[in-house]
Each structure stands twice: as C-alpha cells, then as structure tokens.
Design a protein around this motif. Sequence first.
Motif, short mmCIF file in Angstrom:
data_model
loop_
_atom_site.label_atom_id
_atom_site.label_comp_id
_atom_site.label_asym_id
_atom_site.label_seq_id
_atom_site.Cartn_x
_atom_site.Cartn_y
_atom_site.Cartn_z
N CYS B 41 0.82 -1.21 0.00
CA CYS B 41 0.00 0.00 0.00
C CYS B 41 0.85 1.25 0.00
CB CYS B 41 -0.95 0.03 1.19
SG CYS B 41 -0.08 0.28 2.74
N GLY B 42 2.16 1.09 0.12
CA GLY B 42 3.05 2.23 -0.03
C GLY B 42 3.44 2.91 1.26
N LYS B 43 3.18 2.25 2.40
CA LYS B 43 3.51 2.94 3.66
C LYS B 43 5.02 3.04 3.87
CE LYS B 43 2.41 -1.33 6.18
NZ LYS B 43 2.57 -2.14 4.96
N SER B 44 5.74 1.96 3.50
CA SER B 44 7.21 2.03 3.61
C SER B 44 7.78 3.03 2.62
CB SER B 44 7.84 0.65 3.36
OG SER B 44 7.65 -0.18 4.47
N THR B 45 7.23 3.03 1.41
CA THR B 45 7.67 3.98 0.39
C THR B 45 7.46 5.40 0.87
OG1 THR B 45 7.06 2.39 -1.31
CG2 THR B 45 7.31 4.67 -2.00
N PHE B 46 6.28 5.63 1.49
CA PHE B 46 6.00 6.96 2.03
C PHE B 46 7.01 7.33 3.11
CE2 PHE B 46 3.84 9.45 5.38
CZ PHE B 46 3.65 10.62 4.66
N LEU B 47 7.29 6.37 4.00
CA LEU B 47 8.24 6.62 5.08
C LEU B 47 9.60 7.00 4.50
CD1 LEU B 47 8.35 6.25 8.31
CD2 LEU B 47 9.73 4.24 7.77
N ARG B 48 10.02 6.26 3.48
CA ARG B 48 11.34 6.52 2.90
C ARG B 48 11.40 7.85 2.16
NH1 ARG B 48 14.78 1.95 1.94
NH2 ARG B 48 15.36 2.88 -0.04
N SER B 49 10.23 8.37 1.77
CA SER B 49 10.27 9.67 1.11
C SER B 49 10.43 10.79 2.14
CB SER B 49 9.00 9.89 0.28
OG SER B 49 7.90 10.07 1.14
N LEU B 50 10.20 10.47 3.43
CA LEU B 50 10.30 11.50 4.46
C LEU B 50 11.74 11.90 4.76
CD1 LEU B 50 7.56 10.40 7.06
CD2 LEU B 50 7.44 12.22 5.36
N ASN B 51 12.71 11.02 4.44
CA ASN B 51 14.10 11.45 4.60
C ASN B 51 14.88 11.31 3.29
OD1 ASN B 51 14.36 8.68 4.52
ND2 ASN B 51 15.92 8.57 6.11
N ARG B 52 14.15 11.36 2.21
CA ARG B 52 14.74 11.32 0.86
C ARG B 52 15.56 10.06 0.63
NH1 ARG B 52 16.06 17.18 -1.58
NH2 ARG B 52 16.19 15.82 -3.39
N MET B 53 15.20 8.96 1.30
CA MET B 53 15.84 7.68 1.00
C MET B 53 15.18 7.01 -0.19
SD MET B 53 18.49 6.74 2.66
CE MET B 53 18.59 4.95 2.60
N HIS B 54 13.98 7.45 -0.52
CA HIS B 54 13.27 6.84 -1.64
C HIS B 54 14.04 7.01 -2.93
CE1 HIS B 54 10.03 5.68 -4.28
NE2 HIS B 54 10.06 6.84 -4.88
N GLU B 55 14.62 8.20 -3.13
CA GLU B 55 15.27 8.48 -4.41
C GLU B 55 16.60 7.76 -4.58
OE1 GLU B 55 15.06 12.34 -2.94
OE2 GLU B 55 17.15 12.82 -3.37
N VAL B 56 17.03 7.01 -3.56
CA VAL B 56 18.26 6.21 -3.70
C VAL B 56 18.08 5.14 -4.76
CG1 VAL B 56 19.67 4.52 -2.48
CG2 VAL B 56 19.08 6.67 -1.37
N ILE B 57 16.84 4.67 -4.91
CA ILE B 57 16.54 3.66 -5.93
C ILE B 57 16.52 4.34 -7.30
CG2 ILE B 57 14.77 2.04 -6.75
CD1 ILE B 57 13.90 2.08 -3.66
N PRO B 58 17.25 3.77 -8.29
CA PRO B 58 17.29 4.42 -9.60
C PRO B 58 15.90 4.62 -10.19
CG PRO B 58 18.89 2.63 -9.48
CD PRO B 58 18.07 2.56 -8.24
N GLY B 59 15.61 5.81 -10.67
CA GLY B 59 14.33 6.10 -11.30
C GLY B 59 13.26 6.55 -10.34
N ALA B 60 13.51 6.42 -9.04
CA ALA B 60 12.49 6.79 -8.07
C ALA B 60 12.46 8.29 -7.87
CB ALA B 60 12.77 6.09 -6.74
N ARG B 61 11.23 8.86 -7.77
CA ARG B 61 11.15 10.31 -7.55
C ARG B 61 9.86 10.67 -6.81
NH1 ARG B 61 7.89 12.29 -11.81
NH2 ARG B 61 7.30 10.53 -13.13
N VAL B 62 9.79 11.89 -6.39
CA VAL B 62 8.69 12.35 -5.54
C VAL B 62 8.18 13.68 -6.05
CG1 VAL B 62 8.19 13.23 -3.23
CG2 VAL B 62 9.50 11.13 -3.49
N GLU B 63 6.85 13.85 -6.04
CA GLU B 63 6.25 15.16 -6.33
C GLU B 63 5.46 15.60 -5.12
OE1 GLU B 63 3.70 14.49 -9.62
OE2 GLU B 63 5.33 14.39 -11.09
#
Lengths: 309, 259
Positions: B41-63
């Motif tokens: 459901c994206g809860k971990s993904t959301f958590l990782r976007s809170l400290n910009r760890m999400h974008e460590v994965i190639p192609g991952a981005r946040v709006e």
Amino acid sequence: MSASTAVRKPRQRVGDRVFSNLTRLAGLAILVALAAVAIFLTLQGLPAFSAPSDKLGGAANLATYVLPLVFGTLLAAVLALLIATPLALGVALVISHYAPPRLARPLGYLVDLLAAVPSVVYGLWGLAFVSVRLTPAYAWLEQHLGWIPLFGGPASTTGRTILTASIVLAIMVMPIITAITREIFLQTPTLNEEAALALGATRWEMIRLAVLPYARSGIVSAVMLGLGRALGETMAVAMVLSASGVVTFDLISNTNPSTIAANIALKFPDSTGVAVNALVASGLVLFVITFVVNFAARWVVARSERTQA
Amino acid sequence: MAKSIDVSDLNIYYGDFLAVEGVTMTIPSRSVTALIGPSGCGKSTFLRSLNRMHEVIPGARVEGKIVIDGQDLYGSEVDPVEVRRQIGMVFQRPNPFPTMSIYDNVLAGSRLNSKRLPKDRADEIVERSLTSANLWVEVKDRLNKPGQGLSGGQQQRLCIARAIAVEPQVLLMDEPCSALDPISTSAIEDLIHELKSDYTIVIVTHNMQQAARVSEDTAFFNLAGAGKPGNLVEMNPTRKIFSNPEEKATEAYISGRFG
C-alpha cells in the motif's frame, strides 16, 4: 517388502558413477600436472647448484645468479601493483557505484576487453609507443627529482626502463583486479549501503562505510591474483625492458634489473648444458614465489572471513 | 529538537509507476505516528520519502511538498545528504556495520558530521546514545566487540542508538520489530515510549496491536487493487482509529475483515 527396501542400499545409477569418476579424474589431473612441473623443475634445476660461473652469466654461484632476478621480478610486480591497484579500484567503483547503468555496462566490457589483448601486443605497444613517449618524462624526473634515489638516473634515452615495464604490466593486470573487485562491490548488501546513506553519508562516505569494508578480503585476493599475473608475465617485459641484471632501485636508467620470466625467455635460445639447468632453477624459484603468493592470498582471505563471521 | 512534519499532495513514483498518490497529512512533534495498511500500500515507500531515502533507488522520484520547520525537504536547494542527517532511520532488519565495533557503530553518524571528534566527547556520545537505547548495561563491557556479535534485538537497539547519536529531529522506523522475537519487540516498544518525549517518531508496522500500543496517531494506507497506487485513507488519533474509525475500509482492515 517395505522393510527390505529400507535396509537395501540406494541403487547406484550408472550416470552418477561415470560423472563422479570423471570429476575425480579431472581433479587428479590438476594435481598430477602440478606435481609433474614441480618434479621437472627440481630435477632439471639440481645440476645448476654446481654450475661453473661462466655458465651463470658471470655469477659466482646459483644464489648470486638467481637473487638479482628475484629482485627484478618482485620490483617490477610490486611497482605494477602500486600503479594498477588504485586505478583498478577506481574504475571498479565507477562501474559499480558512480556511472549510470547505461554507461557502466559498456565500460565494464571495455575493461574486460583489455584482459583479452595478447601480451605480445602489450609488449609491442610498450616498446614502440610507451617507452618513446616516456623518455622526456624520465629526463624531467632526473632533473627535478633526481635527489630521490628512485630517479637518480642517468635517465634512459630509449625509455626501456623497469618503470616502463611496470607501467605496461600495470595495464595488463588492471583488468583482472577491476573485474573481480567490481563484482564484489556490486554484491555489497543494500542493507549496509542504506544504513550509511540514512545516516547522512555522501556517496563516497557510503562507499567507505559500507562497500570497502565489505569488499576488503575480495580486494586482497584480487590484488594477489594480479600479483600472480605480474610475476609470471614474460613477453611484455622481455620486449620492453633493456635488462642488465643489476640490483638497483633506480627506476629510470639504462641499467635495469631483469625478471626471472623475461630472463628465461631471452636467454633460453642461446643456452646449452648447465646454463639451461640454471634457467630451469630460476624457473623453480618463480614457481615457489607464485605458490607462496597464492597461499598468502588465501590465508589473508580466510582470516578476514573468520573475523567477519 | 523535535519538529512536526507537514506533507501535502505527495505523489511518489518508481520510474513511471505511481506508487503512492496524493498524501496530505500532518505528523505532530514529540509523539509517535504509526503507519498501517496491507502489503504494497506504499507505507514504507511513504516513510522513505520523508528522509529522501526513496530516491536512492534508480528512477524513483517524488512530487509534492514535505515541510519540516518551514523548510521544504524537496526544495531545489536542499541537499538530500543534509536531510538524512536531520532525520534518522531504523530499518526492518538490523543493519549494524559488520566490520565495526559496537563503539564505532554508534559513532558512525557523528564521525560523518564532524571529522575530528575528541575522545571524551566520543565516549560521552556513545554512553548517552546506548543508554537512551536501553543497551548500555548490556554492552558497556564489550564496546570494542563487533556489533554483529549481538543478538537480533540488541542489534536493532544498536541501530537505534546509532540513529539517535546524531540527535536527529525525526526518527523514522520501518517495521523495526518484524525480525525480532516478542521479548526484543517489547524492549523496542518500551524504548519508543521513552524516545517520544525527545523525538518525532514515525513507525511503519504490520502489527496492529503494536500500532495501538505505541502510537498517538495512526494513518491507514490502502490501495484500490493490484497495480493501483496506494493512498492515505484515514489519519486520526490511534484511540479513535481502533474504536470508531471514520472510514469503512479502516474498520474492515483493523477488524480483520479485509479483502
């Protein structure tokens, strides 16, 4: 019925037996080949112990004949590694952690391609290109850094120095070290990398915290494999180096130490009788050195694996 | 030290795939916020976007916007490295640095921040962090032993000590107990209770009893179906979520009548 099948031995299949014997044979073949080489080197090398000095290129006995060669071999190999290791680790890191995937892959192939170039070609390149280009650099080194014994000179006018040979060797061993370390860098657990990144590590700090410690034993064994190749390399050194068999740390002069492998390649065609035995004896020494290097590498790797476990 | 987090209209992508859509929430300071929801459901993904760890994965981005203390984390002038130094993270599986001692593990973050750390200051940080993580008594006589020699629960507390050693504003925890036994889990939960007086804590958990035990607020994430983006269904005080949720889907999920 079921009771009797329980005690009966599992049926041996023909295929299993054939395959297990084949693999056993292959394993034995390696040992036999190794033993045959060792026995040949020892038997053929023995007469050289009582060789007269005119058969040993003027050396008083076998030890004074072989030792300068051992010195040259180790010097060239160590220099080559000093040049190749940082370069190889850098390239491996670029491929594994810095370059975008689109660039990293072709870069990896290119490095692998370097490993496939025959050593004669490297020799020609070193002889006709590298040494010529380096001559002015050697003159500069003598002039400005001549107070360091390494660059005491007089600078070679042909550029066919032990340093040139080491540079060519470095480029030859670099692909091996790069290929192995690259694979190990790629295997760094994501968990460890993310641990570093989440602490606010930059990419380089992440590599220092997570990648390099993880890859330490792999780096050591990669370097040792490179060392093995550098020690045994014959053609490139024989072609590039203008050797006179002296013992000196002067890297840029016309009088250079020779290496065991190059010495064998250069002297063998003109040698007869005990002189051949002397060459074989030097070969035995090289055999032992590479053996020791390989064992040392395994020991280092095994030890660091134990401390990590 | 602790700061609240304002998230508005956050879309999170993996390449072209929209993984989390339109999240808007306010995470209060000095309190524990739990993120719950089914897998994917994206809860971990959301958590990782809170400290910009999400974008460590190639192609991952946040709006969208995530604002802490008036500062947009995704502002163009913001350095993600700086963000991660302010917002600590604890992962699902304990991940102490394998070649480092317990002592050096705790100091890893501090050493990144300041190159020269005097010995007495370093000792002080180690003792304070390990004490806060309820680990000091257990390890004080073997600080120079490798961190990997500890039990799983101890390793996780070591990772928490490592995260709080740099005194972050926010502590993110991604299912910190899912690899631990019940006793270690209870130790970590006690720890979370103590830490919330100093830190803003966001915890992802699959364990609803855990969410109920440790958190003040709970956010329920859900996704409409496989391949659809996850979204925030409801965020309310934990007590309300578990007794009288506003949404049908939340009630279905927490009462086990889900799907």
